[in-house]
Write an enzyme that holds these catalytic residues in place. Structure first.
Site, PDB file in Angstrom:
ATOM      1  N   LYS A  11       0.941  -1.098  -0.247  1.00 27.29           N
ATOM      2  CA  LYS A  11       0.055  -0.329   0.252  1.00 27.29           C
ATOM      3  C   LYS A  11       0.880   1.282   0.163  1.00 27.29           C
ATOM      4  O   LYS A  11       2.247   1.123  -0.298  1.00 27.29           O
ATOM      5  CB  LYS A  11      -0.759   0.085   1.012  1.00 27.29           C
ATOM      6  CG  LYS A  11      -1.610  -1.500   1.548  1.00 27.29           C
ATOM      7  CD  LYS A  11      -2.768  -0.653   2.675  1.00 27.29           C
ATOM      8  CE  LYS A  11      -3.648  -2.522   2.627  1.00 27.29           C
ATOM      9  NZ  LYS A  11      -4.724  -2.273   3.227  1.00 27.29           N
ATOM     10  N   TYR A  51     -12.199  -2.207  -3.260  1.00 27.66           N
ATOM     11  CA  TYR A  51     -12.926  -2.215  -1.671  1.00 27.66           C
ATOM     12  C   TYR A  51     -13.967  -2.549  -1.596  1.00 27.66           C
ATOM     13  O   TYR A  51     -15.534  -1.465  -0.680  1.00 27.66           O
ATOM     14  CB  TYR A  51     -12.039  -1.296  -0.886  1.00 27.66           C
ATOM     15  CG  TYR A  51     -10.878  -1.118   0.143  1.00 27.66           C
ATOM     16  CD1 TYR A  51     -10.405  -2.465   0.857  1.00 27.66           C
ATOM     17  CD2 TYR A  51      -9.433  -0.399  -0.679  1.00 27.66           C
ATOM     18  CE1 TYR A  51      -9.339  -2.811   1.004  1.00 27.66           C
ATOM     19  CE2 TYR A  51      -8.625  -0.730  -0.485  1.00 27.66           C
ATOM     20  CZ  TYR A  51      -8.482  -1.676   0.572  1.00 27.66           C
ATOM     21  OH  TYR A  51      -6.972  -1.608   0.900  1.00 27.66           O
ATOM     22  N   ASN A 114      -1.573  -0.213   7.166  1.00 24.63           N
ATOM     23  CA  ASN A 114      -1.333  -1.501   7.430  1.00 24.63           C
ATOM     24  C   ASN A 114      -0.376  -1.986   6.487  1.00 24.63           C
ATOM     25  O   ASN A 114      -0.128  -3.632   6.350  1.00 24.63           O
ATOM     26  CB  ASN A 114      -2.266  -2.360   8.273  1.00 24.63           C
ATOM     27  CG  ASN A 114      -2.919  -2.555   7.216  1.00 24.63           C
ATOM     28  OD1 ASN A 114      -3.329  -1.702   5.668  1.00 24.63           O
ATOM     29  ND2 ASN A 114      -3.966  -2.768   7.381  1.00 24.63           N
ATOM     30  N   HIS A 117      -1.885  -5.766   1.705  1.00 27.64           N
ATOM     31  CA  HIS A 117      -3.659  -5.816   1.322  1.00 27.64           C
ATOM     32  C   HIS A 117      -2.584  -7.085   0.864  1.00 27.64           C
ATOM     33  O   HIS A 117      -1.729  -7.884   0.224  1.00 27.64           O
ATOM     34  CB  HIS A 117      -3.783  -4.978  -0.010  1.00 27.64           C
ATOM     35  CG  HIS A 117      -5.649  -5.822  -0.147  1.00 27.64           C
ATOM     36  ND1 HIS A 117      -6.514  -6.229   0.526  1.00 27.64           N
ATOM     37  CD2 HIS A 117      -5.518  -6.897  -1.183  1.00 27.64           C
ATOM     38  CE1 HIS A 117      -7.070  -6.374  -0.443  1.00 27.64           C
ATOM     39  NE2 HIS A 117      -6.576  -7.723  -1.091  1.00 27.64           N
ATOM     40  N   GLU A 128      -9.499 -10.426  -7.296  1.00 28.48           N
ATOM     41  CA  GLU A 128      -8.897  -9.036  -7.956  1.00 28.48           C
ATOM     42  C   GLU A 128      -7.638  -8.884  -8.551  1.00 28.48           C
ATOM     43  O   GLU A 128      -7.371  -7.562  -8.911  1.00 28.48           O
ATOM     44  CB  GLU A 128      -7.944  -8.667  -6.171  1.00 28.48           C
ATOM     45  CG  GLU A 128      -9.165  -8.570  -4.908  1.00 28.48           C
ATOM     46  CD  GLU A 128      -8.597  -8.929  -3.584  1.00 28.48           C
ATOM     47  OE1 GLU A 128      -7.356  -9.196  -3.202  1.00 28.48           O
ATOM     48  OE2 GLU A 128      -9.669  -8.294  -2.508  1.00 28.48           O
TER      49      GLU A 128
END
Ligand code: DAT
Ligand code: MG
Length: 134
Positions: A11, A51, A114, A117, A128
């Site tokens: 990310k 998302y 975080n 992913h 995805e």
């Protein structure tokens, strides 16, 4: 146990903090195979599609702002139980709770940043991978 394909993404916070090599090194050392990789600046359309399951949640707008805030490294990895193995190596969603030894546990402190992913099921992985590698 079965061969699996999974979508992994470093990310924007992971890219900004120069953790791309660290993330790739861990998955390579584990024995997973890197199949495809691309650095991309996500637009709001791909962010919303990625998302979609979180639309309407309190953190959704912040999540979209965050994931479009800079380039990400989109990757296709494969190997034995790759989805489960990658999720275990990432650690739980909130880095403050993630175990030391996991990517989130070793490098993160806030749930909104975080680092990485990873697909959570074969269905998510198919969706995805098709989204990020059309
Ligand atoms: P994961 O990334 O572990 O699959 P998820 O799919 O539940 O977690 O959520 C997607 C992302 O949304 C997550 O990586 C960080 C963000 N997020 C989840 N829960 C959150 C919360 N309570 N507050 C802020 N951000 C959150
Ligand atoms: Mg998820």
């Amino acid at each position: 146990m079965a061969h699996e394909d999974t979508f992994i993404m470093v990310k924007p916070d992971g890219v900004r903090r120069r953790l791309v090599g660290e993330v790739i090194s861990r998955f390579e050392a584990k024995g997973l195979d890197l199949c495809r990789l691309e650095m991309v600046l996500p637009d709001s359309a791909i962010a919303a599609a990625h998302y979609a399951e979180h639309e309407g949640k309190p953190f959704y707008d912040g999540l979209i702002d965050f994931i479009t805030s800079g380039p990400v490294v989109a990757m296709h990895w494969s190997g034995e139980s790759a989805i489960t193995v990658a999720r275990a190596m990432m650690g739980v969603t909130d880095p403050a709770l993630a175990r030391p030894g996991t990517i989130r546990g070793d490098f993160g402190l806030q749930v909104g940043e975080n680092i990485v992913h990873g697909s959570d099921s074969p269905e998510s992985a198919d969706r995805e991978l098709a989204l990020w590698f059309p």
